[in-house]
Design an enzyme around this catalytic site. Structure first.
Site, PDB file in Angstrom:
ATOM      1  N   CYS A 192      24.578  61.292  46.734  1.00 51.33           N
ATOM      2  CA  CYS A 192      25.153  61.081  48.102  1.00 51.33           C
ATOM      3  C   CYS A 192      24.188  60.253  49.200  1.00 51.33           C
ATOM      4  CB  CYS A 192      25.845  62.214  48.475  1.00 51.33           C
ATOM      5  SG  CYS A 192      26.926  62.795  47.332  1.00 51.33           S
TER       6      CYS A 192
HETATM    7  C1  BEZ Z   1      24.883  64.257  44.345  1.00 55.03           C
HETATM    8  O1  BEZ Z   1      25.227  63.378  45.350  1.00 55.03           O
HETATM    9  O2  BEZ Z   1      23.625  64.193  43.703  1.00 55.03           O
HETATM   10  C2  BEZ Z   1      25.660  65.293  43.603  1.00 55.03           C
HETATM   11  C3  BEZ Z   1      26.774  65.867  44.109  1.00 55.03           C
HETATM   12  C4  BEZ Z   1      27.681  66.751  43.707  1.00 55.03           C
HETATM   13  C5  BEZ Z   1      27.418  66.889  42.221  1.00 55.03           C
HETATM   14  C6  BEZ Z   1      26.516  66.333  41.372  1.00 55.03           C
HETATM   15  C7  BEZ Z   1      25.526  65.327  42.138  1.00 55.03           C
END
Ligand code: BEZ
Length: 212
Positions: free
Chosen positions: A45
């Site tokens: 994210c």
């Molecule tokens: C991420 O943004 O890295 C992420 C968020 C939730 C689950 C898996 C990855």
């Protein structure tokens, strides 16, 4: 009831990092991209929100606003934005909705409990100036999106609206386009495509990209 392409985008009022947003009023005469991410302070994210900030101008050129959302609070978004700026070289320059009550997540069916029980998956909604949903895309949490592809879809939709052309497989800006099958009136064809078109099949009519 499930959302479908062509539906009016559900309206809402919710707080964001840039104040209260009344969604339809906020869209105004623009297009909008509403996209969810699973959680603040997560790695994928962080890269996505930085990249969207970097290419915001590309969306603006297409008269398209950007709005992010997750079920975190506005305060968390603001704290996390500093990390995004520090690590990605550009902090969010567009609003991020706080949605701890999941109002927006529920309205837009962004929580897919069999994938992630309480968090939003990565959805993208492209909404036009008439507030109609024109595109819905859903990605898993572990896959960062390609926002150049989102720009490409906006370009394709706007070409269809303005020039009655569709875009073929793997189309990129500047490539040839296809006259939409519903356009059959000879006068309109002549008016829209005065230089003619290449008829490969009666249903496959190729023209150079009209706005190039
Ligand atoms: C991420 O943004 O890295 C992420 C968020 C939730 C689950 C898996 C990855």
């Amino acid at each position: 009831m499930s959302l479908r392409l062509g539906d009016t985008a559900p309206d809402f009022s919710q707080d964001s990092t840039e104040g209260r947003i009344n969604f339809h009023n906020w869209i105004g005469d623009s297009w909008a991209v509403l996209f969810s991410h699973p959680k603040d302070f997560t790695p994928v994210c962080t890269t996505e929100l930085g990249e969207v900030a970097r290419i915001k101008e590309e969306f603006a050129k297409r008269n398209c606003k950007i709005l992010a959302v997750s079920v975190d609070t506005v305060e968390d978004h603001k704290r996390w934005s500093k990390d995004i700026e520090e690590t990605q070289g550009q902090g969010p320059n567009y609003p991020i909705l706080g949605d701890p009550d999941r109002k927006v997540a529920d309205l837009y069916e962004m929580i897919h409990p069999n994938a992630l029980d309480t968090l939003t998956v990565r959805t993208v909604f492209i909404i036009d100036a008439n507030k109609k949903i024109r595109t819905m895309i859903t990605y898993p949490a572990s896959t960062g999106r390609n926002f150049d592809e989102i720009l490409r879809v906006v370009d394709s939709l706007q070409l269809t609206d303005q020039y009655k052309v569709a875009t073929p497989v793997n189309w990129r800006d500047g490539d040839d386009c296809i006259i939409v099958p519903t356009l059959t009136d000879p006068d309109e064809l002549k008016e829209k495509f005065p230089d003619g078109y290449k008829m490969v099949k009666p249903y496959l009519r190729i023209v150079p990209q009209p706005n190039k």
